[in-house]
Design an enzyme around this catalytic site. Structure first.
Site, PDB file in Angstrom:
ATOM      1  N   ASN A 282       0.961   8.735 -18.368  1.00 41.88           N
ATOM      2  CA  ASN A 282       0.126   8.282 -19.481  1.00 41.88           C
ATOM      3  C   ASN A 282       0.582   6.959 -20.095  1.00 41.88           C
ATOM      4  O   ASN A 282       0.111   6.557 -21.147  1.00 41.88           O
ATOM      5  CB  ASN A 282       0.056   9.367 -20.557  1.00 41.88           C
ATOM      6  CG  ASN A 282       1.413   9.704 -21.123  1.00 41.88           C
ATOM      7  OD1 ASN A 282       2.441   9.316 -20.590  1.00 41.88           O
ATOM      8  ND2 ASN A 282       1.421  10.440 -22.219  1.00 41.88           N
ATOM      9  N   CYS A 283       1.479   6.252 -19.436  1.00 39.47           N
ATOM     10  CA  CYS A 283       1.995   4.972 -19.930  1.00 39.47           C
ATOM     11  C   CYS A 283       1.072   3.837 -19.478  1.00 39.47           C
ATOM     12  O   CYS A 283       0.778   3.700 -18.284  1.00 39.47           O
ATOM     13  CB  CYS A 283       3.404   4.760 -19.384  1.00 39.47           C
ATOM     14  SG  CYS A 283       4.058   3.107 -19.642  1.00 39.47           S
ATOM     15  N   ASP A 284       0.614   3.026 -20.418  1.00 41.77           N
ATOM     16  CA  ASP A 284      -0.282   1.909 -20.087  1.00 41.77           C
ATOM     17  C   ASP A 284       0.367   0.913 -19.136  1.00 41.77           C
ATOM     18  O   ASP A 284      -0.272   0.418 -18.216  1.00 41.77           O
ATOM     19  CB  ASP A 284      -0.728   1.176 -21.356  1.00 41.77           C
ATOM     20  CG  ASP A 284      -1.730   1.976 -22.171  1.00 41.77           C
ATOM     21  OD1 ASP A 284      -2.390   2.871 -21.604  1.00 41.77           O
ATOM     22  OD2 ASP A 284      -1.842   1.701 -23.379  1.00 41.77           O
TER      23      ASP A 284
ATOM     24  N   ARG B 143       0.343   2.339 -15.698  1.00 41.55           N
ATOM     25  CA  ARG B 143      -1.025   2.274 -15.140  1.00 41.55           C
ATOM     26  C   ARG B 143      -1.338   0.861 -14.648  1.00 41.55           C
ATOM     27  O   ARG B 143      -1.908   0.684 -13.571  1.00 41.55           O
ATOM     28  CB  ARG B 143      -2.054   2.699 -16.191  1.00 41.55           C
ATOM     29  CG  ARG B 143      -2.366   4.155 -16.125  1.00 41.55           C
ATOM     30  CD  ARG B 143      -3.562   4.491 -16.992  1.00 41.55           C
ATOM     31  NE  ARG B 143      -3.098   5.534 -17.878  1.00 41.55           N
ATOM     32  CZ  ARG B 143      -3.088   5.503 -19.183  1.00 41.55           C
ATOM     33  NH1 ARG B 143      -3.598   4.486 -19.818  1.00 41.55           N
ATOM     34  NH2 ARG B 143      -2.612   6.488 -19.885  1.00 41.55           N
TER      35      ARG B 143
END
Length: 100
Positions: free
Chosen positions: A10-12, A15
């Site tokens: 869930n880390c931008d 991603r």
């Protein structure tokens, strides 16, 4: 050459890194280190390649700020390894590993 990207799902930033690798057709595996805890040996290897424990830890994270003061001053490799296995989200991300 095998490429492995370690990070949090869930880390931008992770991603973005995964999208970049896909855009340039770089085959890679993704390992969420919250789900797959890294071995102490792997943590030591990363520490040596990154320039020490301090360079590996994200001290601006909410996890770091929420730690009790005694946990923020590990004095040995064993204490650092224990801290990072307990709180893998403290590791700066993403970590990219290749065969070479």
């Amino acid at each position: 050459m095998a490429t492995t990207l370690y990070g949090l799902a869930n880390c931008d930033t992770c991603r973005k890194a995964r999208n970049w690798l896909k855009r340039f057709d770089i085959a890679h595996d993704f390992v969420d280190y919250r789900e797959v805890r890294q071995s102490p040996e792997t943590l030591v290897e990363w520490k040596e390649k990154l320039g020490g424990w301090e360079a590996m830890v994200n001290k601006s994270s909410t996890t770091w700020r929420g730690l009790p003061p005694a946990r923020k001053t590990p004095e040995s490799d064993a204490e650092w390894k224990l801290l990072l296995r307990e709180y893998p989200q403290l590791i700066r991300r993403p970590v990219v590993a290749t065969d070479d």
